[in-house]
Design an enzyme around this catalytic site. Structure first.
Site, mmCIF file in Angstrom:
data_model
loop_
_atom_site.group_PDB
_atom_site.id
_atom_site.type_symbol
_atom_site.label_atom_id
_atom_site.label_comp_id
_atom_site.label_asym_id
_atom_site.label_seq_id
_atom_site.Cartn_x
_atom_site.Cartn_y
_atom_site.Cartn_z
ATOM 1 N N CYS A 227 -15.675 4.677 0.986
ATOM 2 C CA CYS A 227 -14.560 3.769 1.276
ATOM 3 C C CYS A 227 -13.877 4.071 2.606
ATOM 4 O O CYS A 227 -13.075 3.251 3.076
ATOM 5 C CB CYS A 227 -13.553 3.776 0.127
ATOM 6 S SG CYS A 227 -12.933 5.406 -0.273
ATOM 7 N N ARG B 105 0.870 -1.177 0.000
ATOM 8 C CA ARG B 105 0.000 0.000 0.000
ATOM 9 C C ARG B 105 0.907 1.227 0.000
ATOM 10 O O ARG B 105 1.688 1.419 0.937
ATOM 11 C CB ARG B 105 -0.914 0.020 1.228
ATOM 12 C CG ARG B 105 -1.830 1.252 1.287
ATOM 13 C CD ARG B 105 -2.644 1.268 2.564
ATOM 14 N NE ARG B 105 -3.365 2.523 2.728
ATOM 15 C CZ ARG B 105 -4.611 2.740 2.324
ATOM 16 N NH1 ARG B 105 -5.277 1.767 1.740
ATOM 17 N NH2 ARG B 105 -5.192 3.912 2.507
ATOM 18 N N ASP C 114 -16.021 9.891 -1.621
ATOM 19 C CA ASP C 114 -14.735 9.697 -0.959
ATOM 20 C C ASP C 114 -14.283 11.062 -0.449
ATOM 21 O O ASP C 114 -14.884 12.095 -0.786
ATOM 22 C CB ASP C 114 -13.729 9.119 -1.975
ATOM 23 C CG ASP C 114 -12.436 8.637 -1.334
ATOM 24 O OD1 ASP C 114 -12.363 8.595 -0.091
ATOM 25 O OD2 ASP C 114 -11.498 8.290 -2.080
ATOM 26 N N HIS D 111 -7.241 1.080 -6.746
ATOM 27 C CA HIS D 111 -7.568 0.531 -5.418
ATOM 28 C C HIS D 111 -8.357 -0.771 -5.608
ATOM 29 O O HIS D 111 -9.536 -0.860 -5.259
ATOM 30 C CB HIS D 111 -8.382 1.546 -4.632
ATOM 31 C CG HIS D 111 -8.369 1.346 -3.152
ATOM 32 N ND1 HIS D 111 -7.815 0.236 -2.542
ATOM 33 C CD2 HIS D 111 -8.858 2.119 -2.138
ATOM 34 C CE1 HIS D 111 -7.954 0.338 -1.242
ATOM 35 N NE2 HIS D 111 -8.580 1.472 -0.966
ATOM 36 N N ARG E 284 -14.153 -5.424 3.231
ATOM 37 C CA ARG E 284 -12.746 -5.344 2.813
ATOM 38 C C ARG E 284 -12.006 -6.608 3.235
ATOM 39 O O ARG E 284 -11.191 -7.153 2.484
ATOM 40 C CB ARG E 284 -12.064 -4.133 3.460
ATOM 41 C CG ARG E 284 -12.401 -2.792 2.868
ATOM 42 C CD ARG E 284 -11.949 -2.614 1.443
ATOM 43 N NE ARG E 284 -10.524 -2.853 1.237
ATOM 44 C CZ ARG E 284 -9.541 -2.032 1.609
ATOM 45 N NH1 ARG E 284 -9.829 -0.884 2.217
ATOM 46 N NH2 ARG E 284 -8.279 -2.335 1.361
ATOM 47 N N GLN F 298 -10.340 -2.765 -2.751
ATOM 48 C CA GLN F 298 -11.551 -2.037 -2.368
ATOM 49 C C GLN F 298 -12.699 -2.378 -3.311
ATOM 50 O O GLN F 298 -13.860 -2.473 -2.894
ATOM 51 C CB GLN F 298 -11.282 -0.534 -2.394
ATOM 52 C CG GLN F 298 -12.481 0.335 -2.029
ATOM 53 C CD GLN F 298 -12.825 0.293 -0.561
ATOM 54 O OE1 GLN F 298 -11.953 0.463 0.283
ATOM 55 N NE2 GLN F 298 -14.092 0.069 -0.240
#
Length: 339
Positions: free
Chosen positions: A271, A107, A230, A134, A316, A137
């Protein structure tokens, strides 16, 4: 036979609709096993490296719990532990870690870093987030959509806000692959890059998904099954905060906007983390400075009955577990089902 064995999970358009749908359904299956306390140790005795240039509550927790549930041993390496480009090259780090670990999560910032890890490590590498994509996700997000509506193809998801960030990129491309209509509502200067739109358009031609990218907010939310937003400023992004807030405030998700979808069962997605109130240091600073109750989404909607944000957050872990198990585990997944 395992169709996915040894593959890395770096970005969504490396996979077909059938493959992404398999991972989504497998995640739903693993969630049921977890809820019924049924063991599923597909990675028993394996070791997983978790590399974090960028911190995250959900990504770190999800990979850690997923690895433990699968019988693997996760090892966290933060930005003080990895020397990408400073004392050691990415290629050299990849070779070292690939000799010690069975799989690697990354990440961080650059997509080229996670790609180089996959190229040089010799083990599956999973993208926990980069500035461009991502993908873990997305399995969680479309899993949440499928749990909510029982299907994916033909649904409409509207993303609202900064349309150039990694989440918007991934939603646009993943939805196009899966046949989910994706609308991006953003100011013209914050709409997806032409290259991303081109990838999505090519995938939509195959799936039949309808793509709409516009600054007309009401047109974008009409008939939406899901509204998604987001944070307005991505981690590490250097912008004029006041200018960004002024630009995006008309694109806030609130009760009035939710009613404009024309559907009673539109779900709300995010998210996370979300600046929906002033109960965080950053939230309090910004809401006080700019005299706002919330930023990208109001607390009334975020914590309202149509919100699935915490279901999405839990997913997730199940999604990441499915990705890890499929690409590294002892599973029977024949190639024939993807033909």
């Amino acid at each position: 036979m395992n169709h996915f064995l040894g593959k890395s999970f770096l970005k969504e358009n490396d996979f077909s609709a059938a493959e992404l749908n398999y991972l989504i359904d497998f995640a739903i299956h693993l969630k049921k096993l977890k809820k019924n306390h049924l063991p599923h140790q597909y990675l028993l005795g394996q070791n997983i490296a978790l590399l974090f240039e960028k911190p995250s509550t959900r990504t770190r927790s999800a990979f850690t719990v997923a690895a433990n549930d699968l019988g693997a041993h996760p090892e966290f390496l933060g930005k003080q532990d990895i020397q990408f480009g400073t004392k050691e090259s990415v290629a050299d780090t990849a070779a070292v870690l690939g000799g010690m670990f069975d799989g690697i999560e990354f990440r961080g910032f650059k997509q080229e870093t996670v790609a180089k890890l996959a190229e040089k490590s010799g083990v599956p590498v999973w993208n926990g987030l980069t500035d461009e994509w991502h993908p873990t996700q997305m399995i969680a997000d479309f899993m949440t959509l499928k749990e909510s509506f029982g299907k994916l193809k033909g649904l409409t998801l509207t993303y609202i806000g900064d349309g150039r960030n990694n989440v918007a990129n991934s939603l646009l491309v993943t939805g196009a692959i899966l046949g989910v209509n994706i609308h991006i509502a953003a100011p013209k200067k914050l709409q997806p890059q032409a290259e991303i739109q081109k990838i999505a358009a090519k995938e939509a031609e195959k799936s039949g998904a309808q793509i709409k990218i516009t600054d007309d907010l009401l047109a974008a939310v009409k008939n939406a099954d899901a509204l998604y937003t987001d944070v307005w400023i991505s981690m590490g992004e250097k912008v004029d905060v006041g200018e960004r807030i002024k630009l995006l405030l008309p694109f806030q998700i609130n009760k009035k906007l939710l009613q404009q979808t024309g559907k009673a069962k539109t779900i709300i997605m995010h998210c996370l983390p979300a600046l929906h109130d002033n109960h965080t240091v950053i939230g309090k600073k910004l809401t006080t400075q700019y005299q706002l109750a919330a930023l990208e989404i109001t607390d009334e909607v975020f914590n309202g009955p149509q919100s699935v944000v915490f279901q999405e957050a839990e997913n997730r872990m199940h999604a990441i577990k499915a990705i890890m198990a499929a690409t590294l585990g002892t599973l029977f997944i024949p190639d024939s089902i993807f033909a």
